[in-house]
Design a protein around this motif. Structure first.
Motif, PDB file in Angstrom:
ATOM      1  N   SER A  21       0.881  -1.050  -0.052  1.00  0.00           N
ATOM      2  CA  SER A  21       0.039  -0.021  -0.088  1.00  0.00           C
ATOM      3  C   SER A  21       0.720   1.290  -0.142  1.00  0.00           C
ATOM      4  CB  SER A  21      -0.835   0.126   1.222  1.00  0.00           C
ATOM      5  OG  SER A  21      -1.573   1.237   1.285  1.00  0.00           O
ATOM      6  N   ARG A  22       2.192   1.394   0.950  1.00  0.00           N
ATOM      7  CA  ARG A  22       2.690   2.197   0.858  1.00  0.00           C
ATOM      8  C   ARG A  22       3.588   2.703  -0.517  1.00  0.00           C
ATOM      9  NH1 ARG A  22       3.653   7.414   1.934  1.00  0.00           N
ATOM     10  NH2 ARG A  22       5.670   8.012   2.595  1.00  0.00           N
ATOM     11  N   THR A  23       3.864   1.603  -0.771  1.00  0.00           N
ATOM     12  CA  THR A  23       4.636   1.609  -2.242  1.00  0.00           C
ATOM     13  C   THR A  23       3.811   2.356  -3.204  1.00  0.00           C
ATOM     14  OG1 THR A  23       5.865  -0.826  -1.700  1.00  0.00           O
ATOM     15  CG2 THR A  23       5.862  -0.030  -3.923  1.00  0.00           C
ATOM     16  N   CYS A  24       2.824   1.765  -3.303  1.00  0.00           N
ATOM     17  CA  CYS A  24       1.669   2.284  -4.545  1.00  0.00           C
ATOM     18  C   CYS A  24       1.528   3.880  -4.261  1.00  0.00           C
ATOM     19  CB  CYS A  24       0.513   1.582  -4.230  1.00  0.00           C
ATOM     20  SG  CYS A  24       0.103  -0.027  -4.730  1.00  0.00           S
ATOM     21  N   GLN A  25       1.593   4.307  -2.863  1.00  0.00           N
ATOM     22  CA  GLN A  25       1.608   5.638  -2.459  1.00  0.00           C
ATOM     23  C   GLN A  25       2.655   6.251  -2.856  1.00  0.00           C
ATOM     24  OE1 GLN A  25       0.674   5.861   1.713  1.00  0.00           O
ATOM     25  NE2 GLN A  25      -1.756   5.290   1.440  1.00  0.00           N
ATOM     26  N   LEU A  26       3.905   6.023  -2.666  1.00  0.00           N
ATOM     27  CA  LEU A  26       5.196   6.300  -2.972  1.00  0.00           C
ATOM     28  C   LEU A  26       5.272   6.680  -4.523  1.00  0.00           C
ATOM     29  CD1 LEU A  26       7.862   4.707  -0.431  1.00  0.00           C
ATOM     30  CD2 LEU A  26       7.041   7.068  -0.584  1.00  0.00           C
ATOM     31  N   ILE A  27       5.001   5.500  -5.308  1.00  0.00           N
ATOM     32  CA  ILE A  27       5.110   5.734  -6.934  1.00  0.00           C
ATOM     33  C   ILE A  27       4.135   6.711  -7.413  1.00  0.00           C
ATOM     34  CG2 ILE A  27       5.092   4.244  -8.890  1.00  0.00           C
ATOM     35  CD1 ILE A  27       6.058   1.710  -7.277  1.00  0.00           C
ATOM     36  N   ALA A  28       2.881   6.707  -6.836  1.00  0.00           N
ATOM     37  CA  ALA A  28       1.970   7.675  -7.445  1.00  0.00           C
ATOM     38  C   ALA A  28       2.195   8.913  -7.031  1.00  0.00           C
ATOM     39  CB  ALA A  28       0.662   7.262  -6.524  1.00  0.00           C
ATOM     40  N   ASP A  29       3.002   9.291  -5.813  1.00  0.00           N
ATOM     41  CA  ASP A  29       3.353  10.639  -5.687  1.00  0.00           C
ATOM     42  C   ASP A  29       4.727  11.075  -6.613  1.00  0.00           C
ATOM     43  OD1 ASP A  29       1.653  10.914  -3.462  1.00  0.00           O
ATOM     44  OD2 ASP A  29       3.194  10.392  -2.126  1.00  0.00           O
ATOM     45  N   LYS A  30       5.409  10.161  -7.140  1.00  0.00           N
ATOM     46  CA  LYS A  30       6.471  10.297  -7.886  1.00  0.00           C
ATOM     47  C   LYS A  30       6.190  10.396  -9.465  1.00  0.00           C
ATOM     48  CE  LYS A  30       9.438  10.720  -4.435  1.00  0.00           C
ATOM     49  NZ  LYS A  30      10.207  12.252  -4.040  1.00  0.00           N
ATOM     50  N   VAL A  32      -3.362   5.420  -6.896  1.00  0.00           N
ATOM     51  CA  VAL A  32      -3.999   5.956  -5.836  1.00  0.00           C
ATOM     52  C   VAL A  32      -5.256   5.117  -5.726  1.00  0.00           C
ATOM     53  CG1 VAL A  32      -5.498   7.880  -4.918  1.00  0.00           C
ATOM     54  CG2 VAL A  32      -3.388   8.455  -6.373  1.00  0.00           C
ATOM     55  N   LYS A  33      -5.844   4.915  -6.577  1.00  0.00           N
ATOM     56  CA  LYS A  33      -7.096   3.722  -6.386  1.00  0.00           C
ATOM     57  C   LYS A  33      -6.572   2.362  -5.920  1.00  0.00           C
ATOM     58  CE  LYS A  33     -10.275   6.176  -9.586  1.00  0.00           C
ATOM     59  NZ  LYS A  33     -11.096   5.917 -10.934  1.00  0.00           N
ATOM     60  N   VAL A  34      -5.535   1.808  -6.354  1.00  0.00           N
ATOM     61  CA  VAL A  34      -5.151   0.575  -5.961  1.00  0.00           C
ATOM     62  C   VAL A  34      -4.691   0.665  -4.643  1.00  0.00           C
ATOM     63  CG1 VAL A  34      -3.128  -1.013  -6.208  1.00  0.00           C
ATOM     64  CG2 VAL A  34      -4.501   0.039  -8.203  1.00  0.00           C
ATOM     65  N   SER A  35      -3.986   1.638  -4.276  1.00  0.00           N
ATOM     66  CA  SER A  35      -3.563   1.788  -2.731  1.00  0.00           C
ATOM     67  C   SER A  35      -4.681   1.954  -1.844  1.00  0.00           C
ATOM     68  CB  SER A  35      -2.693   3.355  -2.667  1.00  0.00           C
ATOM     69  OG  SER A  35      -2.276   3.263  -1.111  1.00  0.00           O
ATOM     70  N   GLU A  36      -5.773   2.383  -2.251  1.00  0.00           N
ATOM     71  CA  GLU A  36      -6.886   2.686  -1.072  1.00  0.00           C
ATOM     72  C   GLU A  36      -7.546   1.092  -1.297  1.00  0.00           C
ATOM     73  OE1 GLU A  36      -9.409   5.399  -3.325  1.00  0.00           O
ATOM     74  OE2 GLU A  36      -8.154   7.208  -2.517  1.00  0.00           O
ATOM     75  N   ASP A  37      -7.553   0.560  -2.152  1.00  0.00           N
ATOM     76  CA  ASP A  37      -8.421  -0.833  -2.374  1.00  0.00           C
ATOM     77  C   ASP A  37      -7.357  -1.768  -1.503  1.00  0.00           C
ATOM     78  OD1 ASP A  37     -10.106  -0.147  -4.012  1.00  0.00           O
ATOM     79  OD2 ASP A  37      -9.788  -1.509  -5.775  1.00  0.00           O
ATOM     80  N   ILE A  38      -6.018  -1.780  -1.285  1.00  0.00           N
ATOM     81  CA  ILE A  38      -5.206  -2.603  -0.689  1.00  0.00           C
ATOM     82  C   ILE A  38      -5.423  -2.201   0.790  1.00  0.00           C
ATOM     83  CG2 ILE A  38      -2.838  -3.226  -0.171  1.00  0.00           C
ATOM     84  CD1 ILE A  38      -2.302  -2.621  -3.093  1.00  0.00           C
ATOM     85  N   GLU A  39      -5.512  -0.920   1.117  1.00  0.00           N
ATOM     86  CA  GLU A  39      -5.725  -0.916   2.488  1.00  0.00           C
ATOM     87  C   GLU A  39      -6.976  -1.293   3.139  1.00  0.00           C
ATOM     88  OE1 GLU A  39      -5.673   3.441   2.614  1.00  0.00           O
ATOM     89  OE2 GLU A  39      -3.205   3.643   2.874  1.00  0.00           O
ATOM     90  N   SER A  40      -8.107  -1.555   1.969  1.00  0.00           N
ATOM     91  CA  SER A  40      -9.373  -1.884   2.801  1.00  0.00           C
ATOM     92  C   SER A  40      -9.270  -3.441   2.460  1.00  0.00           C
ATOM     93  CB  SER A  40     -10.465  -1.396   1.630  1.00  0.00           C
ATOM     94  OG  SER A  40     -10.134  -1.969   0.216  1.00  0.00           O
TER      95      SER A  40
END
Length: 405
Positions: A86-95, A106-114
């Motif tokens: 989840s954190r990896t998706c957020q980091l790559i999305a930011d960059k 961003v959506k993938v990260s949210e789904d993984i957290e759920s």
């Protein structure tokens, strides 16, 4: 064999979507049940959808090939450091600066957290832009517990594809430019220059040479009936497009592509390279032979070879080896078939495929470069012949007029 899109629920209660090939809807349902306890929905994909699916490899219209390849590399490196998915998706999305990838991550990260799996999240939010092999590799990586290796393998695979596509585009740029200039020059000569000389020739009461009369006739046709030429071109393009929408048309056009001089060899080498590269990647990710061949069949550019490889799935399920299936089909080169047989006999199929993939990559690159080297002088010779015919036809008429003055 038709292509079906399905929604199912796995043994763990997870809802997944995907695609599957089947001779009938019931056959497709049986294939889906191999990995889903419950089949919620299944429907045959429209022809246009199938076209998009087969073309949905790296370098599509919506997916930035370079950004996607970098994303695979970033996932592999960051996950190895122990950071959560989840954190990896957020980091790559930011960059990343690629908007479709950023929105998807961003959506993938949210789904993984759920609580969703990475493959299921990518399948839902990236279905329209992601290659089929990508999603299936992630799913296999999650099942084997080695997602970072799956990303590393895909980075190597797609990076190779991206570089090859870049070389082809770079090599094609000059011949295409020359061809464009040649067409423009011919149109200007036929529509503007030749009519000017025609008016001069008409002022003399003399029989013009055959070449000149032919030139004037072609010029008048271009000038007066240009709309017929454009209409015929449009009709031919539309006719081919509608014909290719039929199963028979797609197969026949694909077979024709393999029989064309020079380009046919390139098409076969490309299919062999795609077959070996994709199968190497999928088997390396832990997928079964049947699943790997099924996915590989969907990403091959040539529809005839794609169709024949897809038919191998049923034979594999009957217990036949891949080598036996390839020999029966006979749609791929003998060298590739023989090497697959050697790999299966020695138990080193993945390494053997990796080696043969490198061979076909090299052969494909050399074949493309050779074809482009032949294309450039061919265009120049064509332009010289057309321009030479026009100049000679005009000069012959001028000499004829001088002789009677």
């Amino acid at each position: 064999m038709a292509t079906y899109k399905y929604t199912g629920i796995t043994k763990g209660g997870e809802k997944i979507t995907g695609i599957v090939n089947g001779y009938t809807e019931m056959d497709a349902v049986e294939r889906v049940r191999e990995k889903c306890d419950i089949v919620v929905k299944i429907a045959e994909m429209e022809e246009e959808g199938r076209d998009n699916l087969l073309a949905k490899e790296i370098g599509g219209d919506r997916l930035n090939a370079k950004a996607f390849t970098v994303m695979c590399s970033q996932f592999s490196i960051i996950l190895k450091s122990g950071i959560s998915i989840s954190r990896t998706c957020q980091l790559i999305a930011d960059k990343t600066t690629d908007k479709p990838l950023k929105k998807m991550l961003v959506k993938v990260s949210e789904d993984i957290e759920s609580g969703r799996s990475l493959a299921a999240a990518f399948a839902e939010h990236g279905e329209k832009i992601l290659p089929l092999t990508f999603i299936e590799n992630i799913r296999a990586g999650e099942e084997s517990g080695n997602v970072e290796r799956a990303f590393a393998t895909m980075h190597e695979h797609f990076d190779k594809q991206t570089k090859m596509a870049g070389k082809v585009r770079s090599a094609l740029s000059y011949p295409i430019f020359v061809l464009f200039i040649a067409i423009v020059v011919v149109i200007v000569l036929m529509v503007k220059v030749v009519p000017t000389f025609t008016s001069i020739f008409d002022s003399y009461d003399a029989t013009l040479p055959l070449m000149t009369r032919m030139l004037i006739g072609m010029s008048n046709f271009f000038k007066n009936f240009w709309w017929i030429i454009i209409g015929l071109i449009i009709l031919v393009i539309l006719g081919i497009k509608f014909y290719k929408r039929t199963e028979e048309g797609r197969l026949n056009m694909a077979k024709l592509a393999l029989k064309l001089p020079i380009l046919g060899n390139i098409s076969l080498l490309n299919a062999s390279s795609q077959f070996a590269n994709n199968l190497t990647m999928l088997l390396g990710s832990g997928l079964s032979m049947t699943k790997a061949v099924t996915i590989t069949s969907k990403v091959l550019d040539n529809y005839y070879i794609s169709h024949e490889v897809g038919l191998m799935t049923a034979k594999l399920e009957e217990g036949k080896t891949l080598n036996e299936c390839m020999r029966t089909s006979a749609c791929l080169p003998d060298i590739l078939t023989d090497m697959v047989g050697v790999g299966e006999e020695t138990g080193e199929l993945e390494d053997t495929l990796h080696t043969i993939a490198g061979y076909y990559d090299s052969e494909l690159e050399m074949a493309i470069q050779s074809a482009l080297k032949k294309l450039e002088p061919t265009i120049l010779v064509f332009l010289a012949l057309v321009a030479g015919f026009i100049v000679i036809a005009i000069y012959v008429a001028m000499f004829e007029m001088y002789s009677i003055m």
